[in-house]
Structures are given as C-alpha cells and as structure tokens.
Scaffold this motif. Structure first.
Motif, PDB file in Angstrom:
ATOM      1  N   ASP A  76      -3.787   3.872  -0.161  1.00  0.00           N
ATOM      2  CA  ASP A  76      -3.441   3.918   1.257  1.00  0.00           C
ATOM      3  C   ASP A  76      -4.619   3.558   2.153  1.00  0.00           C
ATOM      4  OD1 ASP A  76      -1.268   4.445   3.120  1.00  0.00           O
ATOM      5  OD2 ASP A  76      -2.479   6.124   3.822  1.00  0.00           O
ATOM      6  N   GLU A  77      -5.838   3.732   1.634  1.00  0.00           N
ATOM      7  CA  GLU A  77      -7.027   3.453   2.438  1.00  0.00           C
ATOM      8  C   GLU A  77      -7.252   1.960   2.633  1.00  0.00           C
ATOM      9  OE1 GLU A  77      -8.776   5.799   3.946  1.00  0.00           O
ATOM     10  OE2 GLU A  77      -7.401   7.281   3.107  1.00  0.00           O
ATOM     11  N   LYS A 116      -5.119  -0.095   3.997  1.00  0.00           N
ATOM     12  CA  LYS A 116      -4.401  -0.584   5.181  1.00  0.00           C
ATOM     13  C   LYS A 116      -5.318  -1.077   6.295  1.00  0.00           C
ATOM     14  CE  LYS A 116       0.083   1.747   4.914  1.00  0.00           C
ATOM     15  NZ  LYS A 116       0.985   2.724   5.580  1.00  0.00           N
ATOM     16  N   ILE A 140     -13.784   6.990  -2.705  1.00  0.00           N
ATOM     17  CA  ILE A 140     -12.480   7.664  -2.755  1.00  0.00           C
ATOM     18  C   ILE A 140     -12.066   7.884  -4.207  1.00  0.00           C
ATOM     19  CG2 ILE A 140     -10.023   7.440  -2.188  1.00  0.00           C
ATOM     20  CD1 ILE A 140     -10.925   5.749   0.237  1.00  0.00           C
ATOM     21  N   THR A 155       0.824  -1.208   0.000  1.00  0.00           N
ATOM     22  CA  THR A 155       0.000   0.000   0.000  1.00  0.00           C
ATOM     23  C   THR A 155       0.860   1.260   0.000  1.00  0.00           C
ATOM     24  OG1 THR A 155      -0.180  -0.174   2.425  1.00  0.00           O
ATOM     25  CG2 THR A 155      -1.984  -1.081   1.114  1.00  0.00           C
ATOM     26  N   ASP A 195      -4.353   7.702  -4.861  1.00  0.00           N
ATOM     27  CA  ASP A 195      -5.055   8.311  -3.731  1.00  0.00           C
ATOM     28  C   ASP A 195      -5.776   7.263  -2.887  1.00  0.00           C
ATOM     29  OD1 ASP A 195      -4.280  10.894  -4.168  1.00  0.00           O
ATOM     30  OD2 ASP A 195      -6.149  11.562  -5.070  1.00  0.00           O
ATOM     31  N   ALA A 196      -6.343   6.269  -3.550  1.00  0.00           N
ATOM     32  CA  ALA A 196      -7.162   5.277  -2.843  1.00  0.00           C
ATOM     33  C   ALA A 196      -6.331   4.199  -2.165  1.00  0.00           C
ATOM     34  CB  ALA A 196      -8.140   4.623  -3.825  1.00  0.00           C
ATOM     35  N   SER A 199       0.585   3.864  -3.055  1.00  0.00           N
ATOM     36  CA  SER A 199      -0.018   5.157  -2.713  1.00  0.00           C
ATOM     37  C   SER A 199       0.947   6.324  -2.917  1.00  0.00           C
ATOM     38  CB  SER A 199      -0.509   5.143  -1.267  1.00  0.00           C
ATOM     39  OG  SER A 199       0.574   4.954  -0.364  1.00  0.00           O
ATOM     40  N   LYS A 214     -14.966   0.628  -0.001  1.00  0.00           N
ATOM     41  CA  LYS A 214     -14.114   1.704   0.505  1.00  0.00           C
ATOM     42  C   LYS A 214     -13.512   2.521  -0.623  1.00  0.00           C
ATOM     43  CE  LYS A 214     -11.761   3.641   3.965  1.00  0.00           C
ATOM     44  NZ  LYS A 214     -12.400   4.295   5.122  1.00  0.00           N
TER      45      LYS A 214
END
Length: 245
Positions: free
Chosen positions: A114-115, A117, A162, A59, A111-112, A63, A158
């Motif tokens: 990292d979400e 994790k 995003i 990630t 952008d997405a 990211s 999720k």
C-alpha cells in the motif's frame, strides 16, 4: 424582417471578436479536438487516469490479506539458494516451520504494498506529453516499463524499512532465522545467511509490477475497463490507429 436585421449586428460582433487569424485557427483546432481525434492534452490526461486506475487497483489488491499469499503468480517462496534447505527440513518433518516462513514473507510484502501509492502518484504527475504518446502507442506493457524506470529506486528505498519492520512484526525474521539456523546445524551443508529482507523487498516490488502489467493490459484490451469517457475516447482512438497500420 425586422428580427433578421436585428440579428445581423449581433452575429457581426461575435465574428469580430474572433477576427484574428490565430484566434480562428485556435477555435478550429479546439473544435476538431473535441469532435474528432484527441488532442495531446487529452491523451496525457487519459493516460494519467489509466495509470492512476491501474496502480490503485494493483496496490489495493496486493495490500489486502492474502494479496500476495493467495496469488500463485506473485506468491513469495523460499529464495532459490534456500530451496535446498527447505527440502531438507521438510524431509526432516519440519513442514510447519517452512510454512510459517512462506506465510510471513508474504504478509510482509502485503504490508508494504500500500505504501507504493504515493510514489506512483508522484511519477504520474511527472508524465510528459511525449511520455503519454509513447505509452499509448507503445508495447502492451509500456506503462509498466515507464513505472519501472521512474519508481524502482524510490520503491526500494520506501519498501526496505517497511519490509524490515513487517518481517519482525509477523515473525518472518525469527521463522526464517530458525530455518537457516536449523539447516546450518546439519553436518557438511553450505552455511546460509539468515538475512531475508533484501529478497522480500525485491520480490514484493516484482509482484507489484506483475499486477500493474495485468491492469495495463486489461485497459488496453477491455472496453469496460476504460472507466471514464476520456479514457474511452483516447484508447478507442489508439485502437483505430493501430488498426490502420
């Protein structure tokens, strides 16, 4: 001679504390697990460490700026149904417009990424002893397949909002809409849908699993990638076990 006599009661007291057969067996098992083969608990703990390491690296890598755009394996290109439109527009000299679309799609995925994790961390927490054993002795991508089974729906839910927000932020919605609208004005072409968010969401998740699979294989095959003593012990045990098969 007196010193020897004095030690006897102390030794007797210690042995008496472990006089129960069950207790002695437990001590023996614990000693054997520490000195020899890993216990089921150690296997599960090592797998959790490996999964956390692999997902964190994946990630973080994706990211970062150009995590998707600069990675030829996961770079998001025009959807298959839009590639004819891309070719047509490039033939008309609209290369910048097409390039802007590709860059913006990948920025949205970055952008997405990292979400993911917290979703992976939650999945790791649910890992059972049987899951850990199956992964350790399973196929080279067994951990990746585990994540696909346990996180794909959550990741999609999720990522989608995003991705939508990011597509608007980086201009992808506008750029892709410009491409589709420009193409749709060409006589006799099949009209295209300007909505791109579902496609980018799916490709972003696919790219994430590609990187996780790479990290998993690295841990399985590279000793230096096993960053903790417990990972070294458990994966070393798996290596030796496979060698005996």
């Amino acid at each position: 001679m007196k010193r020897t006599i004095l030690l006897i009661p102390a030794v007797f007291i210690i042995l008496s504390a472990f006089s129960g057969c069950d207790t002695l067996n437990q001590v023996a098992r614990t000693a054997g697990q520490t000195l020899g083969n890993p216990s089921a608990f150690e296997i599960a703990s090592a797998l959790k460490q490996a999964l956390e390491q692999g997902t964190n690296k994946s990630t973080e890598k994706l990211s970062a700026k150009n995590g998707f755009f600069g990675n030829a394996v996961v770079k998001i290109l025009f959807p298959p149904e839009a590639q004819k439109a891309e070719q047509t527009l490039r033939a008309l000299g609209l290369n910048n417009l097409c390039d802007n679309v590709i860059l913006s799609l990948n920025r949205a995925a970055e952008d997405a990424a990292d979400e993911a994790k917290p979703i992976f961390i939650n999945s790791i927490k649910q890992l059972t002893l049987q899951d850990a054993t199956n992964i350790l002795f399973g196929e080279p991508d067994a951990a990746t397949q585990f994540f696909k089974r346990t996180t794909i729906n959550q990741l999609t839910a999720k990522f989608k909002p995003i991705i939508n927000t990011s597509l608007n932020k980086v201009g992808a919605t506008r750029y892709y809409g410009d491409v589709v609208n420009t193409y749709n004005k060409i006589p006799l072409v099949t009209k295209m849908n300007p909505d791109i968010s579902d496609y980018v969401t799916r490709k972003a998740i696919e790219g994430l699993f590609v990187e996780i699979a790479k990290e998993e294989l690295n841990i399985r095959q590279t000793l230096s990638a096993r960053s903790t003593p417990l990972m070294q012990k458990v994966f070393g045990y798996a290596d030796s076990s496979k060698g005996r098969r």
